[in-house]
Scaffold this active site. Structure first.
Site, PDB file in Angstrom:
ATOM      1  N   ASN A  60       0.869  -1.184   0.000  1.00 48.09           N
ATOM      2  CA  ASN A  60       0.000   0.000   0.000  1.00 48.09           C
ATOM      3  C   ASN A  60       0.902   1.228   0.000  1.00 48.09           C
ATOM      4  O   ASN A  60       1.469   1.583   1.025  1.00 48.09           O
ATOM      5  CB  ASN A  60      -0.890  -0.051   1.259  1.00 48.09           C
ATOM      6  CG  ASN A  60      -1.735   1.202   1.425  1.00 48.09           C
ATOM      7  OD1 ASN A  60      -1.807   2.048   0.526  1.00 48.09           O
ATOM      8  ND2 ASN A  60      -2.373   1.330   2.581  1.00 48.09           N
ATOM      9  N   LYS A  62       0.117   4.230  -0.319  1.00 43.69           N
ATOM     10  CA  LYS A  62      -0.540   5.425   0.253  1.00 43.69           C
ATOM     11  C   LYS A  62      -0.307   6.643  -0.651  1.00 43.69           C
ATOM     12  O   LYS A  62      -0.236   6.486  -1.871  1.00 43.69           O
ATOM     13  CB  LYS A  62      -0.065   5.648   1.690  1.00 43.69           C
ATOM     14  CG  LYS A  62      -0.231   4.386   2.547  1.00 43.69           C
ATOM     15  CD  LYS A  62      -0.133   4.628   4.012  1.00 43.69           C
ATOM     16  CE  LYS A  62      -0.306   3.298   4.748  1.00 43.69           C
ATOM     17  NZ  LYS A  62      -0.241   3.431   6.198  1.00 43.69           N
ATOM     18  N   HIS A 105      -9.631   1.122   4.691  1.00 48.91           N
ATOM     19  CA  HIS A 105      -8.367   1.290   5.419  1.00 48.91           C
ATOM     20  C   HIS A 105      -8.603   2.226   6.609  1.00 48.91           C
ATOM     21  O   HIS A 105      -9.410   3.142   6.531  1.00 48.91           O
ATOM     22  CB  HIS A 105      -7.300   1.869   4.482  1.00 48.91           C
ATOM     23  CG  HIS A 105      -5.946   1.880   5.095  1.00 48.91           C
ATOM     24  ND1 HIS A 105      -5.548   2.871   5.961  1.00 48.91           N
ATOM     25  CD2 HIS A 105      -4.915   1.008   5.007  1.00 48.91           C
ATOM     26  CE1 HIS A 105      -4.326   2.594   6.370  1.00 48.91           C
ATOM     27  NE2 HIS A 105      -3.915   1.473   5.813  1.00 48.91           N
ATOM     28  N   GLU A 116      -7.012   4.635   7.738  1.00 51.99           N
ATOM     29  CA  GLU A 116      -6.839   6.067   7.458  1.00 51.99           C
ATOM     30  C   GLU A 116      -8.085   6.638   6.803  1.00 51.99           C
ATOM     31  O   GLU A 116      -8.465   7.791   7.050  1.00 51.99           O
ATOM     32  CB  GLU A 116      -5.581   6.279   6.585  1.00 51.99           C
ATOM     33  CG  GLU A 116      -4.321   6.116   7.432  1.00 51.99           C
ATOM     34  CD  GLU A 116      -3.127   5.544   6.695  1.00 51.99           C
ATOM     35  OE1 GLU A 116      -3.097   5.573   5.452  1.00 51.99           O
ATOM     36  OE2 GLU A 116      -2.202   5.066   7.387  1.00 51.99           O
ATOM     37  N   GLU A 164      -5.569  -4.963  10.533  1.00 48.22           N
ATOM     38  CA  GLU A 164      -4.568  -3.929  10.757  1.00 48.22           C
ATOM     39  C   GLU A 164      -4.877  -3.170  12.049  1.00 48.22           C
ATOM     40  O   GLU A 164      -5.692  -2.240  12.041  1.00 48.22           O
ATOM     41  CB  GLU A 164      -4.567  -2.933   9.595  1.00 48.22           C
ATOM     42  CG  GLU A 164      -4.203  -3.544   8.263  1.00 48.22           C
ATOM     43  CD  GLU A 164      -3.607  -2.511   7.322  1.00 48.22           C
ATOM     44  OE1 GLU A 164      -2.493  -2.740   6.850  1.00 48.22           O
ATOM     45  OE2 GLU A 164      -4.236  -1.480   7.088  1.00 48.22           O
ATOM     46  N   GLY A 207       2.197   2.342  10.840  1.00 50.49           N
ATOM     47  CA  GLY A 207       3.146   3.444  10.706  1.00 50.49           C
ATOM     48  C   GLY A 207       3.848   3.823  12.004  1.00 50.49           C
ATOM     49  O   GLY A 207       4.471   4.870  12.088  1.00 50.49           O
ATOM     50  N   SER A 222       3.155  -1.981  10.447  1.00 54.51           N
ATOM     51  CA  SER A 222       4.600  -2.026  10.700  1.00 54.51           C
ATOM     52  C   SER A 222       5.244  -3.360  10.339  1.00 54.51           C
ATOM     53  O   SER A 222       6.138  -3.838  11.040  1.00 54.51           O
ATOM     54  CB  SER A 222       4.898  -1.637  12.155  1.00 54.51           C
ATOM     55  OG  SER A 222       4.500  -0.291  12.390  1.00 54.51           O
ATOM     56  N   GLY A 240       2.747  -1.122   4.314  1.00 54.86           N
ATOM     57  CA  GLY A 240       2.783   0.302   3.990  1.00 54.86           C
ATOM     58  C   GLY A 240       4.207   0.758   3.750  1.00 54.86           C
ATOM     59  O   GLY A 240       4.780   0.561   2.673  1.00 54.86           O
TER      60      GLY A 240
HETATM   61  P1  PGA Z   1       2.652   0.371   7.674  1.00 50.31           P
HETATM   62  O1  PGA Z   1       1.206   0.577   7.024  1.00 50.31           O
HETATM   63  O2  PGA Z   1       3.203  -0.902   7.121  1.00 50.31           O
HETATM   64  O3  PGA Z   1       3.445   1.580   7.227  1.00 50.31           O
HETATM   65  O4  PGA Z   1       2.462   0.310   9.137  1.00 50.31           O
HETATM   66  C1  PGA Z   1       0.357  -0.514   6.810  1.00 50.31           C
HETATM   67  C2  PGA Z   1      -0.942  -0.043   6.225  1.00 50.31           C
HETATM   68  O5  PGA Z   1      -1.423   1.029   6.607  1.00 50.31           O
HETATM   69  O6  PGA Z   1      -1.533  -0.740   5.369  1.00 50.31           O
END
Ligand code: PGA
Length: 252
Positions: free
Chosen positions: A9, A11, A95, A97, A167, A173, A213, A234
């Site tokens: 992803n 983003k 997601h 976010e 998630e 993140g 992460s 991500g």
């Molecule tokens: P991250 O994001 O691997 O940077 O923690 C994962 C995601 O939001 O899909």
């Protein structure tokens, strides 16, 4: 046996030249990975060009969001049909976010899932609890609410075309991934929920990715859990080296 699936992803990252550079590195580095599916989800502006670049490779294209209407006066939105037109096969829906920054609800997630399925896209549906919900022992309650709302009125056959991504919001993140045991506990809960809400076959067939992460270092232990069928990545998907290592860890 469920085929593992690793999705990147990206983003809101990568200009067109940057996206091309990354995807060319991925193409060169990707070994034959028959037992793992690899998906890249770039931003809308680079979907088409990345799609052309990965044609004929083992990678598939995914989008990060979709709207449920087919076309019309919906300024700023993208329809499932448009994603198909750009050669997408997958789309991330719900997601955290989008749920938290853009206030997306389970009902909207449900409409998006149904529209995506109608256009023969595979939805990657994200669920996950916030830190305060976990601390208040509400993880299962929150996840089952998201599953119930997101998958309302869907049939088993439709469910089996969906990928779920667990998630935990506190892990996204932050560099603080769920431990393999924490991930497995929730994945097993989700699979059990699917068995109860649909049937045994649906629970056994559906793939559940872990996200939050994931790195080249921790991915093998997470993906090694019995109910973890891959990862939604991500930050570590923005560099070819780390993303390829994660794919490699899933392939063995
Ligand atoms: P991250 O994001 O691997 O940077 O923690 C994962 C995601 O939001 O899909």
């Amino acid at each position: 046996m469920r085929r593992r699936i690793i999705a990147g992803n990206w983003k809101m990252n990568k200009t067109i030249p940057e996206a091309l550079e990354l995807v060319r590195e991925l193409r060169l580095g990707l070994k034959d990975c028959a037992n793992v599916e690899v998906v890249v989800c770039p931003p809308f502006t680079t979907l088409s060009i990345v799609g052309q670049e990965i044609e004929g490779t083992a990678m598939s294209l995914g989008a990060q969001n979709v709207f449920w209407e087919e076309k019309g006066a919906y300024t700023g939105e993208i329809s499932p049909h448009m994603l198909r037109d750009a050669h997408c096969r997958y789309v991330i829906i719900g997601h955290s976010e989008r749920r938290h920054i853009f206030r997306e609800t389970d009902e909207q997630v449900n409409r998006k899932i149904r529209a995506a399925l109608g256009a023969e896209l595979t939805p990657i549906v994200c669920v996950g609890e916030r830190l305060e919900e976990r601390q208040a022992n509400k993880t299962f309650e929150v996840i089952s609410g998201q599953l119930r709302g997101g998958f309302a009125s869907l049939q088993s056959a439709e469910m089996q075309r969906i990928v779920i991504a667990y998630e935990p919001v506190w892990a996204i993140g932050t560099g603080q991934n769920a431990t393999p045991a924490q991930a497995q506990e929730v994945h097993a809960f989700i699979r059990n929920w699917l068995v109860k809400a649909f049937d045994k076959d649906t629970g056994a067939a559906m793939r559940i990715q872990y996200g939050g992460s994931v790195t080249a270092e921790n991915s093998a232990a997470l993906i090694g859990q019995p109910d973890v069928d891959g990862a939604l990545v991500g930050g570590a998907s923005l560099k070819a080296e780390s993303f390829l290592k994660i794919v490699q860890a899933a392939a063995c």
